[in-house]
Design a protein around this motif. Structure first.
Motif, PDB file in Angstrom:
ATOM      1  N   ARG A 157     -34.689 -45.148 -75.317  1.00  0.00           N
ATOM      2  CA  ARG A 157     -34.461 -45.612 -74.667  1.00  0.00           C
ATOM      3  C   ARG A 157     -34.576 -44.813 -73.401  1.00  0.00           C
ATOM      4  O   ARG A 157     -34.325 -43.924 -72.403  1.00  0.00           O
ATOM      5  N   GLU A 158     -34.171 -46.134 -72.554  1.00  0.00           N
ATOM      6  CA  GLU A 158     -34.134 -45.797 -70.906  1.00  0.00           C
ATOM      7  C   GLU A 158     -32.738 -45.044 -70.449  1.00  0.00           C
ATOM      8  O   GLU A 158     -31.760 -45.672 -71.276  1.00  0.00           O
ATOM      9  N   ASP A 159     -33.317 -43.884 -69.472  1.00  0.00           N
ATOM     10  CA  ASP A 159     -31.851 -43.671 -69.370  1.00  0.00           C
ATOM     11  C   ASP A 159     -31.405 -44.602 -67.602  1.00  0.00           C
ATOM     12  O   ASP A 159     -31.663 -45.434 -67.046  1.00  0.00           O
ATOM     13  N   LYS A 160     -29.988 -44.916 -67.786  1.00  0.00           N
ATOM     14  CA  LYS A 160     -29.596 -45.257 -67.313  1.00  0.00           C
ATOM     15  C   LYS A 160     -28.685 -44.908 -66.152  1.00  0.00           C
ATOM     16  O   LYS A 160     -28.290 -45.313 -65.329  1.00  0.00           O
ATOM     17  N   ARG A 161     -29.017 -43.169 -65.547  1.00  0.00           N
ATOM     18  CA  ARG A 161     -28.084 -42.485 -64.715  1.00  0.00           C
ATOM     19  C   ARG A 161     -28.438 -42.813 -63.587  1.00  0.00           C
ATOM     20  O   ARG A 161     -29.937 -42.653 -63.313  1.00  0.00           O
ATOM     21  N   GLY A 162     -27.351 -43.123 -62.230  1.00  0.00           N
ATOM     22  CA  GLY A 162     -28.373 -43.489 -61.243  1.00  0.00           C
ATOM     23  C   GLY A 162     -29.246 -45.385 -60.763  1.00  0.00           C
ATOM     24  O   GLY A 162     -29.210 -43.999 -59.986  1.00  0.00           O
ATOM     25  N   LYS A 163     -28.992 -45.924 -61.752  1.00  0.00           N
ATOM     26  CA  LYS A 163     -29.253 -47.083 -61.266  1.00  0.00           C
ATOM     27  C   LYS A 163     -28.554 -48.012 -61.331  1.00  0.00           C
ATOM     28  O   LYS A 163     -29.205 -49.042 -60.743  1.00  0.00           O
ATOM     29  N   LEU A 164     -27.613 -48.445 -61.260  1.00  0.00           N
ATOM     30  CA  LEU A 164     -26.430 -48.632 -60.467  1.00  0.00           C
ATOM     31  C   LEU A 164     -26.230 -48.742 -59.499  1.00  0.00           C
ATOM     32  O   LEU A 164     -26.616 -48.021 -58.546  1.00  0.00           O
ATOM     33  N   ILE A 165     -26.084 -50.317 -58.460  1.00  0.00           N
ATOM     34  CA  ILE A 165     -26.133 -50.801 -57.910  1.00  0.00           C
ATOM     35  C   ILE A 165     -24.603 -50.444 -57.338  1.00  0.00           C
ATOM     36  O   ILE A 165     -23.936 -50.916 -58.409  1.00  0.00           O
ATOM     37  N   PRO A 166     -24.376 -49.371 -55.862  1.00  0.00           N
ATOM     38  CA  PRO A 166     -22.575 -49.117 -55.880  1.00  0.00           C
ATOM     39  C   PRO A 166     -22.171 -50.933 -55.707  1.00  0.00           C
ATOM     40  O   PRO A 166     -22.666 -51.398 -55.032  1.00  0.00           O
ATOM     41  N   VAL A 167     -20.696 -50.597 -55.838  1.00  0.00           N
ATOM     42  CA  VAL A 167     -20.462 -51.848 -55.082  1.00  0.00           C
ATOM     43  C   VAL A 167     -19.398 -52.078 -53.812  1.00  0.00           C
ATOM     44  O   VAL A 167     -19.676 -52.826 -53.597  1.00  0.00           O
ATOM     45  N   ASN A 168     -19.744 -50.649 -53.304  1.00  0.00           N
ATOM     46  CA  ASN A 168     -19.397 -50.866 -51.816  1.00  0.00           C
ATOM     47  C   ASN A 168     -20.807 -51.091 -50.495  1.00  0.00           C
ATOM     48  O   ASN A 168     -20.834 -50.452 -49.279  1.00  0.00           O
ATOM     49  N   ILE A 169     -21.678 -51.069 -51.103  1.00  0.00           N
ATOM     50  CA  ILE A 169     -22.847 -51.016 -50.265  1.00  0.00           C
ATOM     51  C   ILE A 169     -22.728 -52.510 -48.828  1.00  0.00           C
ATOM     52  O   ILE A 169     -22.274 -53.678 -49.402  1.00  0.00           O
ATOM     53  N   ILE A 170     -22.880 -52.395 -48.104  1.00  0.00           N
ATOM     54  CA  ILE A 170     -23.715 -53.431 -46.779  1.00  0.00           C
ATOM     55  C   ILE A 170     -24.673 -53.986 -47.450  1.00  0.00           C
ATOM     56  O   ILE A 170     -26.067 -52.693 -47.366  1.00  0.00           O
ATOM     57  N   SER A 171     -25.499 -54.939 -47.001  1.00  0.00           N
ATOM     58  CA  SER A 171     -26.548 -55.184 -47.320  1.00  0.00           C
ATOM     59  C   SER A 171     -27.056 -55.513 -45.832  1.00  0.00           C
ATOM     60  O   SER A 171     -26.719 -55.572 -45.310  1.00  0.00           O
ATOM     61  N   ASP A 172     -28.314 -55.220 -45.675  1.00  0.00           N
ATOM     62  CA  ASP A 172     -29.218 -55.514 -44.667  1.00  0.00           C
ATOM     63  C   ASP A 172     -29.164 -56.819 -43.509  1.00  0.00           C
ATOM     64  O   ASP A 172     -28.532 -56.401 -42.294  1.00  0.00           O
ATOM     65  N   ALA A 173     -28.379 -57.751 -44.397  1.00  0.00           N
ATOM     66  CA  ALA A 173     -27.878 -58.992 -42.943  1.00  0.00           C
ATOM     67  C   ALA A 173     -26.650 -58.662 -42.779  1.00  0.00           C
ATOM     68  O   ALA A 173     -26.297 -58.590 -41.557  1.00  0.00           O
ATOM     69  N   GLN A 174     -25.745 -57.979 -43.234  1.00  0.00           N
ATOM     70  CA  GLN A 174     -24.600 -57.809 -42.863  1.00  0.00           C
ATOM     71  C   GLN A 174     -24.534 -56.893 -41.624  1.00  0.00           C
ATOM     72  O   GLN A 174     -23.538 -56.403 -40.691  1.00  0.00           O
ATOM     73  N   LEU A 175     -25.284 -55.463 -42.028  1.00  0.00           N
ATOM     74  CA  LEU A 175     -25.593 -54.568 -41.110  1.00  0.00           C
ATOM     75  C   LEU A 175     -26.276 -54.572 -40.075  1.00  0.00           C
ATOM     76  O   LEU A 175     -25.954 -54.945 -38.601  1.00  0.00           O
ATOM     77  N   GLU A 176     -27.258 -56.236 -40.122  1.00  0.00           N
ATOM     78  CA  GLU A 176     -27.594 -56.313 -38.741  1.00  0.00           C
ATOM     79  C   GLU A 176     -26.689 -57.344 -37.952  1.00  0.00           C
ATOM     80  O   GLU A 176     -26.295 -57.045 -36.860  1.00  0.00           O
ATOM     81  N   ARG A 177     -25.843 -58.875 -38.684  1.00  0.00           N
ATOM     82  CA  ARG A 177     -24.810 -59.281 -38.478  1.00  0.00           C
ATOM     83  C   ARG A 177     -23.749 -57.936 -37.191  1.00  0.00           C
ATOM     84  O   ARG A 177     -23.662 -58.625 -36.432  1.00  0.00           O
ATOM     85  N   ALA A 178     -23.493 -56.802 -37.669  1.00  0.00           N
ATOM     86  CA  ALA A 178     -23.257 -56.268 -37.034  1.00  0.00           C
ATOM     87  C   ALA A 178     -23.244 -55.005 -36.075  1.00  0.00           C
ATOM     88  O   ALA A 178     -23.107 -55.066 -35.021  1.00  0.00           O
ATOM     89  N   MET A 179     -24.397 -55.534 -36.375  1.00  0.00           N
ATOM     90  CA  MET A 179     -25.313 -54.657 -34.776  1.00  0.00           C
ATOM     91  C   MET A 179     -25.311 -55.662 -33.506  1.00  0.00           C
ATOM     92  O   MET A 179     -25.022 -54.994 -32.980  1.00  0.00           O
ATOM     93  N   GLN A 180     -25.575 -56.689 -33.566  1.00  0.00           N
ATOM     94  CA  GLN A 180     -26.149 -57.628 -33.578  1.00  0.00           C
ATOM     95  C   GLN A 180     -24.227 -58.220 -32.755  1.00  0.00           C
ATOM     96  O   GLN A 180     -23.694 -58.226 -31.302  1.00  0.00           O
ATOM     97  N   HIS A 181     -23.372 -57.761 -33.113  1.00  0.00           N
ATOM     98  CA  HIS A 181     -21.852 -58.069 -32.896  1.00  0.00           C
ATOM     99  C   HIS A 181     -21.776 -56.435 -31.685  1.00  0.00           C
ATOM    100  O   HIS A 181     -21.583 -57.038 -31.025  1.00  0.00           O
ATOM    101  N   ILE A 182     -21.790 -55.579 -32.046  1.00  0.00           N
ATOM    102  CA  ILE A 182     -21.882 -54.526 -31.088  1.00  0.00           C
ATOM    103  C   ILE A 182     -22.274 -54.209 -29.771  1.00  0.00           C
ATOM    104  O   ILE A 182     -22.548 -54.260 -28.875  1.00  0.00           O
ATOM    105  N   HIS A 183     -23.618 -54.907 -30.227  1.00  0.00           N
ATOM    106  CA  HIS A 183     -25.257 -55.508 -29.075  1.00  0.00           C
ATOM    107  C   HIS A 183     -24.238 -56.604 -28.339  1.00  0.00           C
ATOM    108  O   HIS A 183     -24.392 -56.219 -26.726  1.00  0.00           O
ATOM    109  N   LYS A 184     -23.697 -57.365 -28.289  1.00  0.00           N
ATOM    110  CA  LYS A 184     -23.398 -58.444 -28.042  1.00  0.00           C
ATOM    111  C   LYS A 184     -22.256 -57.843 -27.144  1.00  0.00           C
ATOM    112  O   LYS A 184     -22.310 -58.736 -25.865  1.00  0.00           O
ATOM    113  N   CYS A 185     -21.375 -57.133 -27.903  1.00  0.00           N
ATOM    114  CA  CYS A 185     -19.800 -56.888 -27.130  1.00  0.00           C
ATOM    115  C   CYS A 185     -20.014 -55.953 -25.650  1.00  0.00           C
ATOM    116  O   CYS A 185     -19.162 -55.754 -25.205  1.00  0.00           O
ATOM    117  N   ASN A 186     -21.130 -55.050 -25.891  1.00  0.00           N
ATOM    118  CA  ASN A 186     -21.282 -54.051 -24.858  1.00  0.00           C
ATOM    119  C   ASN A 186     -22.188 -54.719 -23.558  1.00  0.00           C
ATOM    120  O   ASN A 186     -22.205 -55.460 -23.265  1.00  0.00           O
TER     121      ASN A 186
END
Length: 187
Positions: free
Chosen positions: A158-187
């Protein structure tokens, strides 16, 4: 603040090292049986070495050079799941040959199967005792027991399933990019 005194520096937030190989170095070394520094305690953990031979003479049955090759090759696998598959292949469950009469009829039998420990080298299979098997591979009884529990009813590992779950609080790349654009736009 006087001009000759340097400005007091505030603490900085720790930045994770982006290099992947450094992050998992301790884990890889542990899986290879090498010495490593524990990430949780910071202590130096010694490399895996073969334990002293058992009283049954398993080292003599196999020969010491072959024993060292078996030990080295097991730890050279370097992957926890593949090492478990190796253990599962070498340990065979067999039914108990003889049951002695039980004193109390309501008392459950202690064992339903017997484990047979084998090691293979150059088209020859050696049947050895449990202590010899654990000593040669330098693993614990718990490691063997958990590896055997992970076998499915069809006999495949049987496959070992430890460490393979995706965290619930992870920030997607799209959300991170929007936040970076917002920071750069405000500055």
């Amino acid at each position: 603040m006087p001009p000759d005194q340097p400005e007091s520096s505030r603490g900085r937030k720790r930045v994770r090292n982006p290099v992947e190989w450094k992050k998992n170095l301790a884990k890889r070394r542990r899986n290879m049986g090498e010495a490593y520094v524990s990430r949780s305690t910071g202590r130096q953990v010694q490399a895996r070495v073969m334990r002293p031979p058992c009283a049954d003479g398993c080292y003599d049955k196999i020969a010491l050079p072959i024993v060292t090759v078996l030990h080295r090759e097991f730890w050279a696998i370097g992957n926890f799941a593949l090492q478990n598959a190796y253990i599962q292949k070498q340990v065979c469950k067999k039914p108990v040959k003889r049951h002695r009469p039980v004193q109390e009829p309501n008392e459950a039998r202690l064992r339903s199967c017997t484990l047979e420990y084998t090691l293979a080298y150059a088209d020859q299979t050696y049947t050895i005792c449990k202590k010899g098997f654990l000593a040669i591979l330098a693993v614990s009884e718990t490691r063997v027991r958990t590896a055997l529990k992970a076998i499915t009813t069809t006999g495949s590992p049987r496959e070992d399933k430890r460490g393979k779950l995706i965290p619930v609080n992870i920030i997607s790349d799209a959300q991170l990019e929007r936040a970076m654009q917002h920071i750069h736009k405000c500055n």
